[in-house]
Scaffold this active site. Structure first.
Site, mmCIF file in Angstrom:
data_model
loop_
_atom_site.group_PDB
_atom_site.id
_atom_site.type_symbol
_atom_site.label_atom_id
_atom_site.label_comp_id
_atom_site.label_asym_id
_atom_site.label_seq_id
_atom_site.Cartn_x
_atom_site.Cartn_y
_atom_site.Cartn_z
ATOM 1 N N ASP A 12 0.875 -1.264 -0.131
ATOM 2 C CA ASP A 12 0.115 -0.079 -0.027
ATOM 3 C C ASP A 12 0.960 1.218 -0.053
ATOM 4 O OD1 ASP A 12 -2.156 1.453 0.054
ATOM 5 O OD2 ASP A 12 -2.533 1.030 1.959
ATOM 6 N N GLY A 13 0.323 2.368 -0.521
ATOM 7 C CA GLY A 13 0.957 3.861 -0.526
ATOM 8 C C GLY A 13 1.672 4.161 -1.899
ATOM 9 N N ASN A 14 1.441 3.318 -3.039
ATOM 10 C CA ASN A 14 2.168 3.592 -4.030
ATOM 11 C C ASN A 14 1.617 5.130 -4.329
ATOM 12 O OD1 ASN A 14 3.522 1.099 -4.255
ATOM 13 N ND2 ASN A 14 2.023 0.457 -5.610
ATOM 14 N N TRP A 17 2.905 8.027 -2.486
ATOM 15 C CA TRP A 17 4.373 7.999 -2.577
ATOM 16 C C TRP A 17 4.503 8.916 -3.860
ATOM 17 C CZ3 TRP A 17 7.604 6.959 -6.692
ATOM 18 C CH2 TRP A 17 9.069 7.051 -6.272
ATOM 19 N N SER A 57 -6.988 -5.576 -6.232
ATOM 20 C CA SER A 57 -8.058 -6.417 -5.453
ATOM 21 C C SER A 57 -9.375 -6.271 -6.314
ATOM 22 C CB SER A 57 -8.426 -5.561 -4.108
ATOM 23 O OG SER A 57 -9.410 -4.265 -4.490
ATOM 24 N N ASN A 60 -10.671 -2.864 -6.767
ATOM 25 C CA ASN A 60 -9.637 -1.952 -7.464
ATOM 26 C C ASN A 60 -10.293 -1.488 -8.881
ATOM 27 O OD1 ASN A 60 -6.405 -3.191 -6.167
ATOM 28 N ND2 ASN A 60 -8.025 -1.375 -5.375
ATOM 29 N N ARG A 180 1.684 -4.815 6.034
ATOM 30 C CA ARG A 180 0.874 -3.904 5.216
ATOM 31 C C ARG A 180 1.567 -2.587 5.365
ATOM 32 N NH1 ARG A 180 -5.109 -2.754 3.936
ATOM 33 N NH2 ARG A 180 -4.861 -0.964 2.644
ATOM 34 N N ARG A 186 -5.288 -2.318 8.303
ATOM 35 C CA ARG A 186 -6.586 -2.963 7.816
ATOM 36 C C ARG A 186 -6.254 -4.174 6.953
ATOM 37 N NH1 ARG A 186 -7.906 2.117 6.212
ATOM 38 N NH2 ARG A 186 -7.409 2.335 4.071
ATOM 39 N N SER A 188 -8.191 -5.423 4.293
ATOM 40 C CA SER A 188 -9.121 -4.993 2.905
ATOM 41 C C SER A 188 -9.332 -6.215 2.200
ATOM 42 C CB SER A 188 -8.007 -3.999 2.401
ATOM 43 O OG SER A 188 -7.800 -2.915 2.944
ATOM 44 N N GLU A 199 1.097 -13.153 12.344
ATOM 45 C CA GLU A 199 1.420 -12.112 13.091
ATOM 46 C C GLU A 199 1.441 -10.861 12.105
ATOM 47 O OE1 GLU A 199 2.397 -11.525 16.189
ATOM 48 O OE2 GLU A 199 2.426 -13.883 16.455
HETATM 49 C C1 FPP Z 1 -1.836 0.109 -3.225
HETATM 50 O O1 FPP Z 1 -1.477 1.461 -3.131
HETATM 51 C C2 FPP Z 1 -1.349 -0.712 -4.280
HETATM 52 C C3 FPP Z 1 -2.236 -1.215 -5.237
HETATM 53 C C4 FPP Z 1 -3.546 -1.200 -5.296
HETATM 54 C C5 FPP Z 1 -1.393 -1.823 -6.471
HETATM 55 C C6 FPP Z 1 -0.111 -2.568 -6.035
HETATM 56 C C7 FPP Z 1 0.761 -3.072 -7.206
HETATM 57 C C8 FPP Z 1 1.953 -3.081 -7.372
HETATM 58 C C9 FPP Z 1 2.833 -2.736 -6.052
HETATM 59 C C10 FPP Z 1 2.550 -3.256 -8.837
HETATM 60 C C11 FPP Z 1 2.801 -4.681 -9.027
HETATM 61 C C12 FPP Z 1 1.488 -5.085 -9.727
HETATM 62 C C13 FPP Z 1 1.582 -6.518 -10.023
HETATM 63 C C14 FPP Z 1 0.342 -6.681 -10.856
HETATM 64 C C15 FPP Z 1 2.361 -7.554 -9.726
HETATM 65 P P1 FPP Z 1 -2.417 2.684 -3.342
HETATM 66 O O2 FPP Z 1 -2.399 2.709 -4.899
HETATM 67 O O3 FPP Z 1 -3.792 2.463 -2.569
HETATM 68 O O4 FPP Z 1 -1.630 3.974 -2.850
HETATM 69 P P2 FPP Z 1 -2.454 4.851 -2.093
HETATM 70 O O5 FPP Z 1 -3.184 4.342 -0.793
HETATM 71 O O6 FPP Z 1 -1.275 5.837 -1.552
HETATM 72 O O7 FPP Z 1 -3.273 5.504 -3.067
#
Ligand code: FPP
Length: 235
Positions: A12-14, A17, A57, A60, A180, A186, A188, A199
């Protein structure tokens, strides 16, 4: 160091970031993907046997189209750029989740990667993609109902083992450590059955910043916990 056999990652957090850097959410996912590859390398180096990561998910699909389009391309990138490397490194890739809503090219990449890496014996990586636990458990119940209807098993024979065998994660043990990132605490809709005795660890860093040091730190913390599985332990 007692290395967890199975680690789950909610990456989470892409988006946050990327936002902090005035970049697009897709840029954040790209970095997140690169980080996943780095973290998988570390997991293999230290002897983790199973990794399950939450990549997309069942909920998503409500995200912006551009973002979905990018995430749907990632399995194709995995196939093109990494399938051979994974095979060489004996890493077996499974995609877990629904298969009926994803684009054809994505599905083909998923199936080919799974076929190419099927004999991997060093580490199993489950990529949760169009995955949700509610869907997994519903599917599992339908599969078991069919076994009963077809006289393969009786209702009384349904037990935890049969349930485990009919979940998408069949072949992987339950999760020891669930991480996470991004400070959210959470689950999710991720692996609800498989985390019954996991854990949990919730570092504040965003996924693209979750590096080897943080993983080793998470494992140290995991080692300091006293896993009792509902029993009482001396000392
Ligand atoms: C949650 O961060 C991240 C995701 C929903 C996607 C995760 C995907 C990757 C790390 C890429 C790898 C992908 C595959 C198919 C192997 P967010 O977008 O909810 O971040 P935010 O909460 O800061 O908006």
């Amino acid at each position: 160091m007692n290395v967890p056999k199975h680690i789950g990652f909610i990456m989470d957090g892409n988006g946050r970031w990327a936002k902090e850097r005035n970049k697009t959410r897709t840029f954040g996912h790209r970095r997140g993907f690169e980080n996943l590859i780095d973290i998988l390398k570390v997991c293999q180096e230290i002897g983790v046997e199973y990794v399950t990561c939450y990549a997309f998910s069942t909920e998503n699909w409500n995200r912006p189209k551009k973002e979905i389009d990018y995430l749907m391309k990632v399995p194709v990138e995995i196939y093109k750029k990494y399938s051979k490397k994974f095979t060489e490194k004996k890493i077996k890739i499974n995609f877990i989740g629904r298969r009926d809503r994803i684009p054809k090219a994505t599905l083909k990449a998923i199936e080919t990667t799974e076929k190419d890496t099927e004999n991997g014996s060093s580490m199993v990586v489950n990529i949760a993609f169009d995955y949700g636990s509610y869907n997994e458990i519903t599917t599992c119940m339908k599969r078991i109902a069919k076994l009963v209807l077809n006289d393969k098993i009786t209702i009384d024979e349904i037990d935890e083992k049969i349930i485990g065998e009919n979940l998408f994660t069949f072949g992987s043990p339950n999760v020891d450590l669930l991480i996470r990132t991004s400070g959210e605490e959470r689950i999710s809709n991720f692996l609800l059955w498989q985390i019954a005795y996991s854990e949990f660890y919730f570092p504040a860093v965003y996924w693209p910043d979750f590096k080897k040091d943080q993983l080793l730190n998470a494992i140290d913390i995991y080692n300091s916990r006293n896993r009792r599985y509902g029993a009482v332990k001396e000392g």
